[in-house]
Scaffold this motif. Structure first.
Motif, PDB file in Angstrom:
ATOM      1  N   UNK A 163      -4.780  27.737 -24.998  1.00 54.94           N
ATOM      2  CA  UNK A 163      -5.266  29.190 -24.863  1.00 54.94           C
ATOM      3  C   UNK A 163      -5.538  29.736 -24.141  1.00 54.94           C
ATOM      4  N   UNK A 164      -6.699  29.220 -24.596  1.00 55.16           N
ATOM      5  CA  UNK A 164      -8.174  30.156 -23.913  1.00 55.16           C
ATOM      6  C   UNK A 164      -7.232  30.050 -21.805  1.00 55.16           C
ATOM      7  N   UNK A 165      -7.803  29.476 -21.340  1.00 55.30           N
ATOM      8  CA  UNK A 165      -7.091  29.160 -19.700  1.00 55.30           C
ATOM      9  C   UNK A 165      -5.904  30.292 -19.873  1.00 55.30           C
ATOM     10  N   UNK A 166      -5.377  30.359 -20.416  1.00 53.39           N
ATOM     11  CA  UNK A 166      -3.914  31.139 -19.891  1.00 53.39           C
ATOM     12  C   UNK A 166      -4.381  32.755 -20.169  1.00 53.39           C
ATOM     13  N   UNK A 216      -6.474  38.055 -17.275  1.00 48.14           N
ATOM     14  CA  UNK A 216      -7.526  37.988 -17.230  1.00 48.14           C
ATOM     15  C   UNK A 216      -7.595  37.781 -15.912  1.00 48.14           C
ATOM     16  N   UNK A 217      -8.402  36.621 -15.177  1.00 47.18           N
ATOM     17  CA  UNK A 217      -8.563  36.975 -13.484  1.00 47.18           C
ATOM     18  C   UNK A 217      -7.761  38.131 -13.086  1.00 47.18           C
ATOM     19  N   UNK A 271     -16.666  22.640 -17.371  1.00 47.96           N
ATOM     20  CA  UNK A 271     -15.513  21.577 -16.498  1.00 47.96           C
ATOM     21  C   UNK A 271     -14.088  21.995 -16.633  1.00 47.96           C
ATOM     22  N   UNK A 272     -13.612  21.622 -18.026  1.00 44.63           N
ATOM     23  CA  UNK A 272     -12.120  21.767 -17.377  1.00 44.63           C
ATOM     24  C   UNK A 272     -11.690  22.621 -17.858  1.00 44.63           C
ATOM     25  N   UNK A 273     -12.014  24.025 -18.558  1.00 40.35           N
ATOM     26  CA  UNK A 273     -11.474  25.233 -18.723  1.00 40.35           C
ATOM     27  C   UNK A 273     -11.857  25.779 -17.074  1.00 40.35           C
ATOM     28  N   UNK A 274     -12.530  25.558 -16.629  1.00 40.65           N
ATOM     29  CA  UNK A 274     -12.150  25.837 -14.395  1.00 40.65           C
ATOM     30  C   UNK A 274     -10.693  24.959 -14.328  1.00 40.65           C
ATOM     31  N   UNK A 275     -10.912  24.564 -14.237  1.00 35.97           N
ATOM     32  CA  UNK A 275     -10.223  22.946 -13.919  1.00 35.97           C
ATOM     33  C   UNK A 275      -8.748  23.928 -14.012  1.00 35.97           C
ATOM     34  N   UNK A 284      -4.174  28.835 -11.668  1.00 30.45           N
ATOM     35  CA  UNK A 284      -3.321  30.128 -10.556  1.00 30.45           C
ATOM     36  C   UNK A 284      -3.033  29.470  -9.347  1.00 30.45           C
ATOM     37  N   UNK A 285      -3.550  27.923  -8.845  1.00 25.11           N
ATOM     38  CA  UNK A 285      -2.919  28.118  -7.729  1.00 25.11           C
ATOM     39  C   UNK A 285      -1.023  27.528  -8.445  1.00 25.11           C
ATOM     40  N   UNK A 286      -1.318  27.531  -9.543  1.00 23.65           N
ATOM     41  CA  UNK A 286       0.382  26.880  -9.531  1.00 23.65           C
ATOM     42  C   UNK A 286       0.833  28.142  -9.950  1.00 23.65           C
ATOM     43  N   UNK A 287       0.538  29.109 -10.647  1.00 24.58           N
ATOM     44  CA  UNK A 287       1.238  30.197 -10.124  1.00 24.58           C
ATOM     45  C   UNK A 287       1.473  31.335  -9.104  1.00 24.58           C
ATOM     46  N   UNK A 288       0.621  31.051  -8.143  1.00 19.34           N
ATOM     47  CA  UNK A 288       0.695  31.154  -6.804  1.00 19.34           C
ATOM     48  C   UNK A 288       1.671  30.702  -6.108  1.00 19.34           C
ATOM     49  N   UNK A 289       2.068  29.311  -6.210  1.00 20.20           N
ATOM     50  CA  UNK A 289       2.860  28.909  -5.753  1.00 20.20           C
ATOM     51  C   UNK A 289       3.904  29.376  -5.483  1.00 20.20           C
TER      52      UNK A 289
END
Length: 73
Positions: free
Chosen positions: A6-9, A14-15, A47-51, A57-62
């Protein structure tokens, strides 16, 4: 307990919505994440959150690129 997915989403949204935050995330992801969530997390958690954020972000871009190609055909 914090729901990391949830935090990652939340962070990804926000980014994506703020170029300044995106730039800060690219330069110093740890500080950017901690600023966004307002908590100083242990290194293994951050580190887990950053990954997770980078992967999303990469998946959304693809997905965006694939969507644009589908419109061509």
């Amino acid at each position: 307990m914090v729901d990391i997915k949830e935090k990652i989403n939340d962070i990804v949204e926000k980014i994506k919505d703020n170029p300044d935050i995106k730039e800060q995330f690219e330069k110093d992801p740890v500080k950017a994440i901690e600023k966004l969530i307002g908590v100083d997390l242990p290194d293994d958690v951050i580190e887990k959150v950053i990954d997770g954020v980078k992967a999303k972000l990469t998946a959304d871009k693809i997905g965006d690129i694939a969507g644009k190609f589908k419109k061509l055909f």
